[in-house]
Design a protein around this motif. Structure first.
Motif, PDB file in Angstrom:
ATOM      1  N   VAL A  17     -31.035   2.330  43.751  1.00 25.93           N
ATOM      2  CA  VAL A  17     -31.321   1.803  42.418  1.00 25.93           C
ATOM      3  C   VAL A  17     -30.779   2.754  41.351  1.00 25.93           C
ATOM      4  O   VAL A  17     -30.233   2.314  40.328  1.00 25.93           O
ATOM      5  N   GLY A  18     -30.890   4.051  41.593  1.00 27.32           N
ATOM      6  CA  GLY A  18     -30.346   5.037  40.655  1.00 27.32           C
ATOM      7  C   GLY A  18     -28.839   4.933  40.512  1.00 27.32           C
ATOM      8  O   GLY A  18     -28.309   4.999  39.397  1.00 27.32           O
ATOM      9  N   VAL A  20     -26.959   2.245  41.054  1.00 28.04           N
ATOM     10  CA  VAL A  20     -26.655   1.003  40.348  1.00 28.04           C
ATOM     11  C   VAL A  20     -26.934   1.157  38.849  1.00 28.04           C
ATOM     12  O   VAL A  20     -26.125   0.756  38.007  1.00 28.04           O
ATOM     13  N   PHE A  21     -28.044   1.755  38.498  1.00 28.96           N
ATOM     14  CA  PHE A  21     -28.427   1.927  37.103  1.00 28.96           C
ATOM     15  C   PHE A  21     -27.416   2.806  36.356  1.00 28.96           C
ATOM     16  O   PHE A  21     -26.970   2.462  35.258  1.00 28.96           O
ATOM     17  N   VAL A  22     -27.040   3.939  36.941  1.00 24.02           N
ATOM     18  CA  VAL A  22     -26.119   4.860  36.279  1.00 24.02           C
ATOM     19  C   VAL A  22     -24.724   4.241  36.158  1.00 24.02           C
ATOM     20  O   VAL A  22     -24.060   4.395  35.131  1.00 24.02           O
ATOM     21  N   LEU A  24     -23.986   1.024  35.949  1.00 25.60           N
ATOM     22  CA  LEU A  24     -24.017  -0.042  34.955  1.00 25.60           C
ATOM     23  C   LEU A  24     -24.063   0.491  33.529  1.00 25.60           C
ATOM     24  O   LEU A  24     -23.627  -0.189  32.591  1.00 25.60           O
ATOM     25  N   LEU A  25     -24.569   1.679  33.326  1.00 26.63           N
ATOM     26  CA  LEU A  25     -24.617   2.267  31.990  1.00 26.63           C
ATOM     27  C   LEU A  25     -23.260   2.789  31.521  1.00 26.63           C
ATOM     28  O   LEU A  25     -23.045   2.973  30.329  1.00 26.63           O
ATOM     29  N   LEU A  56     -22.970  10.639  32.476  1.00 22.33           N
ATOM     30  CA  LEU A  56     -23.232   9.593  33.462  1.00 22.33           C
ATOM     31  C   LEU A  56     -22.308   9.714  34.661  1.00 22.33           C
ATOM     32  O   LEU A  56     -22.706   9.459  35.803  1.00 22.33           O
ATOM     33  N   THR A  60     -23.539  10.181  38.468  1.00 18.47           N
ATOM     34  CA  THR A  60     -23.110   9.234  39.502  1.00 18.47           C
ATOM     35  C   THR A  60     -22.644   9.988  40.733  1.00 18.47           C
ATOM     36  O   THR A  60     -22.980   9.618  41.862  1.00 18.47           O
TER      37      THR A  60
END
Length: 81
Positions: A17-18, A20-22, A24-25, A56, A60
Protein backbone atom coordinates in the motif's frame (compact mmCIF):
# COMPACT_ATOMS: atom_id res chain seq x y z
CA UNK A 1 -1.90 -20.04 9.64
CA UNK A 2 0.55 -19.25 12.32
CA UNK A 3 0.91 -15.88 13.99
CA UNK A 4 4.23 -15.34 12.20
CA UNK A 5 2.58 -15.72 8.80
CA UNK A 6 -0.15 -13.26 9.74
CA UNK A 7 2.36 -10.68 10.99
CA UNK A 8 4.49 -10.98 7.84
CA UNK A 9 1.35 -10.77 5.68
CA UNK A 10 0.25 -7.56 7.36
CA UNK A 11 3.74 -6.05 6.98
CA UNK A 12 3.80 -6.99 3.27
CA UNK A 13 0.36 -5.45 2.84
CA UNK A 14 1.56 -2.21 4.44
CA UNK A 15 4.63 -2.12 2.18
CA UNK A 16 2.53 -2.70 -0.93
CA UNK A 17 0.00 0.00 0.00
CA UNK A 18 2.91 2.34 0.74
CA UNK A 19 4.47 1.73 -2.67
CA UNK A 20 1.17 2.36 -4.45
CA UNK A 21 0.50 5.52 -2.43
CA UNK A 22 3.97 7.02 -3.00
CA UNK A 23 3.96 6.20 -6.72
CA UNK A 24 0.53 7.75 -7.22
CA UNK A 25 1.67 10.97 -5.55
CA UNK A 26 4.53 11.43 -8.02
CA UNK A 27 4.18 13.53 -11.14
CA UNK A 28 4.81 11.99 -14.53
CA UNK A 29 8.17 12.57 -16.22
CA UNK A 30 6.43 13.31 -19.54
CA UNK A 31 4.36 16.17 -18.18
CA UNK A 32 6.34 18.96 -19.94
CA UNK A 33 7.24 16.97 -23.02
CA UNK A 34 5.67 19.37 -25.51
CA UNK A 35 6.86 22.58 -23.90
CA UNK A 36 9.73 24.47 -25.44
CA UNK A 37 11.97 25.53 -22.64
CA UNK A 38 14.79 27.95 -22.95
CA UNK A 39 17.70 28.44 -20.62
CA UNK A 40 15.53 29.91 -17.89
CA UNK A 41 16.60 28.98 -14.40
CA UNK A 42 13.57 28.42 -12.26
CA UNK A 43 13.36 27.67 -8.58
CA UNK A 44 12.49 24.03 -9.23
CA UNK A 45 15.31 23.51 -11.72
CA UNK A 46 17.85 24.86 -9.24
CA UNK A 47 16.48 22.94 -6.26
CA UNK A 48 15.44 19.66 -7.84
CA UNK A 49 17.15 17.58 -5.15
CA UNK A 50 15.05 19.23 -2.45
CA UNK A 51 11.71 19.13 -4.22
CA UNK A 52 8.72 16.97 -3.38
CA UNK A 53 9.35 14.76 -6.42
CA UNK A 54 12.87 13.96 -5.29
CA UNK A 55 11.57 13.16 -1.81
CA UNK A 56 8.89 10.83 -3.18
CA UNK A 57 11.38 9.21 -5.56
CA UNK A 58 13.76 8.43 -2.69
CA UNK A 59 10.96 6.95 -0.58
CA UNK A 60 9.77 4.85 -3.51
CA UNK A 61 13.23 3.31 -3.75
CA UNK A 62 13.46 2.67 0.00
CA UNK A 63 10.00 1.10 0.23
CA UNK A 64 10.56 -1.06 -2.87
CA UNK A 65 13.91 -2.33 -1.59
CA UNK A 66 12.36 -3.05 1.81
CA UNK A 67 9.49 -4.88 0.13
CA UNK A 68 11.79 -7.15 -1.89
CA UNK A 69 14.08 -7.85 1.06
CA UNK A 70 11.08 -8.68 3.22
CA UNK A 71 9.71 -11.08 0.59
CA UNK A 72 13.07 -12.88 0.39
CA UNK A 73 13.30 -13.09 4.20
CA UNK A 74 9.75 -14.41 4.47
CA UNK A 75 10.41 -17.07 1.85
CA UNK A 76 13.64 -18.10 3.55
CA UNK A 77 11.94 -18.35 6.94
CA UNK A 78 9.02 -20.34 5.56
CA UNK A 79 11.35 -22.65 3.63
CA UNK A 80 13.55 -23.48 6.62
CA UNK A 81 10.80 -23.54 9.25
Amino acid sequence: MSALQIIFGVILLLFSVGIVFVVLLQEGHQQNLGAITGGADTFLSKNKARSIDAFLSRWTKFIAIGFFVLVIVINAIMFFA
